[in-house]
Write a protein that holds these residues in place. Structure first.
Motif, PDB file in Angstrom:
ATOM      1  N   SER A  31       0.825  -1.209   0.000  1.00 62.42           N
ATOM      2  CA  SER A  31       0.000   0.000   0.000  1.00 62.42           C
ATOM      3  C   SER A  31       0.859   1.259   0.000  1.00 62.42           C
ATOM      4  O   SER A  31       0.507   2.262  -0.623  1.00 62.42           O
ATOM      5  CB  SER A  31      -0.939  -0.002   1.198  1.00 62.42           C
ATOM      6  N   LEU A  35       0.804   4.161  -2.846  1.00 64.52           N
ATOM      7  CA  LEU A  35       0.630   5.586  -2.545  1.00 64.52           C
ATOM      8  C   LEU A  35       1.783   6.422  -3.083  1.00 64.52           C
ATOM      9  O   LEU A  35       1.570   7.502  -3.642  1.00 64.52           O
ATOM     10  CB  LEU A  35       0.498   5.789  -1.035  1.00 64.52           C
ATOM     11  N   ARG A  53     -10.149  12.547  -8.082  1.00 68.37           N
ATOM     12  CA  ARG A  53     -10.627  13.359  -6.965  1.00 68.37           C
ATOM     13  C   ARG A  53     -11.926  12.834  -6.351  1.00 68.37           C
ATOM     14  O   ARG A  53     -11.997  12.605  -5.145  1.00 68.37           O
ATOM     15  CB  ARG A  53     -10.821  14.810  -7.376  1.00 68.37           C
ATOM     16  N   GLY A  56     -11.583   9.458  -4.686  1.00 69.00           N
ATOM     17  CA  GLY A  56     -10.727   9.594  -3.507  1.00 69.00           C
ATOM     18  C   GLY A  56     -11.468  10.224  -2.347  1.00 69.00           C
ATOM     19  O   GLY A  56     -11.347   9.767  -1.199  1.00 69.00           O
ATOM     20  N   LEU A  57     -12.249  11.266  -2.630  1.00 64.12           N
ATOM     21  CA  LEU A  57     -13.045  11.893  -1.567  1.00 64.12           C
ATOM     22  C   LEU A  57     -14.090  10.934  -1.023  1.00 64.12           C
ATOM     23  O   LEU A  57     -14.344  10.879   0.187  1.00 64.12           O
ATOM     24  CB  LEU A  57     -13.711  13.167  -2.087  1.00 64.12           C
ATOM     25  N   LEU A  59     -13.869   7.607  -0.970  1.00 67.15           N
ATOM     26  CA  LEU A  59     -13.189   6.580  -0.177  1.00 67.15           C
ATOM     27  C   LEU A  59     -12.735   7.111   1.177  1.00 67.15           C
ATOM     28  O   LEU A  59     -12.839   6.409   2.187  1.00 67.15           O
ATOM     29  CB  LEU A  59     -12.004   6.005  -0.957  1.00 67.15           C
ATOM     30  N   THR A  60     -12.242   8.345   1.217  1.00 63.33           N
ATOM     31  CA  THR A  60     -11.854   8.896   2.518  1.00 63.33           C
ATOM     32  C   THR A  60     -13.082   9.198   3.371  1.00 63.33           C
ATOM     33  O   THR A  60     -12.991   9.187   4.599  1.00 63.33           O
ATOM     34  CB  THR A  60     -11.002  10.166   2.368  1.00 63.33           C
ATOM     35  N   GLY A  61     -14.220   9.443   2.738  1.00 60.71           N
ATOM     36  CA  GLY A  61     -15.455   9.675   3.487  1.00 60.71           C
ATOM     37  C   GLY A  61     -15.966   8.426   4.183  1.00 60.71           C
ATOM     38  O   GLY A  61     -16.550   8.500   5.267  1.00 60.71           O
ATOM     39  N   PHE A  63     -13.969   5.928   5.034  1.00 58.69           N
ATOM     40  CA  PHE A  63     -12.801   5.295   5.651  1.00 58.69           C
ATOM     41  C   PHE A  63     -13.093   4.647   7.000  1.00 58.69           C
ATOM     42  O   PHE A  63     -12.665   3.513   7.231  1.00 58.69           O
ATOM     43  CB  PHE A  63     -11.675   6.318   5.754  1.00 58.69           C
ATOM     44  N   THR A 103       2.726  13.811  12.855  1.00 56.08           N
ATOM     45  CA  THR A 103       1.822  14.135  11.757  1.00 56.08           C
ATOM     46  C   THR A 103       1.483  15.619  11.754  1.00 56.08           C
ATOM     47  O   THR A 103       1.472  16.265  10.703  1.00 56.08           O
ATOM     48  CB  THR A 103       0.533  13.301  11.850  1.00 56.08           C
TER      49      THR A 103
END
Length: 120
Positions: A31, A35, A53, A56-57, A59-61, A63, A103
């Motif tokens: 992974s 990335l 975009r 991706g948004l 999938l992160t939503g 997550f 981070t």
């Protein structure tokens, strides 16, 4: 149909990461390779952000939902976890704080001098 093509591009980078993890003798997860390849493709202009975009948004939503199977597995082993709870907490709490601090520092360093862009 746009989402299917965007998802296919993301999966393609994941597949390339799997191939690299198999071929290269380094202890780096597939992974991470995927990335890094996607970031390199974005930076070099081989891939445009608009090409991934929306997916991706999405999938992160969702997550947090992706962690439900892992969390249910931990819940199933709760009685066994109670036997080692103190060492686990001693290991997890400081490491979590360290990861959050690093981070935050990296994020601040990356955004210093730049206006933060918001995509809606």
């Amino acid at each position: 149909m746009k989402f299917v093509f965007q998802f296919a591009r993301i999966v393609g980078f994941c597949l390339l990461g799997e191939i690299l993890a198999t071929v290269l003798p380094l202890p780096i997860p597939a992974s991470v390779y995927g990335l890094l390849l996607m970031v390199a493709a974005l930076r070099l202009g081989l891939l445009r952000l608009e090409q991934v975009r929306e997916t991706g948004l999405f999938l992160t939503g969702i997550f947090p939902l992706l962690f439900v199977p892992a969390a249910s597995g931990v819940m199933e082993l709760g009685s066994q976890m109670m036997e080692v709870i103190v060492p686990v907490l001693i290991a997890i709490v400081p490491i979590t704080a360290l990861v959050m601090a690093v981070t935050g520092c990296v994020a601040q360093h990356c955004t210093t001098g730049r206006e933060v862009q918001r995509h809606e």
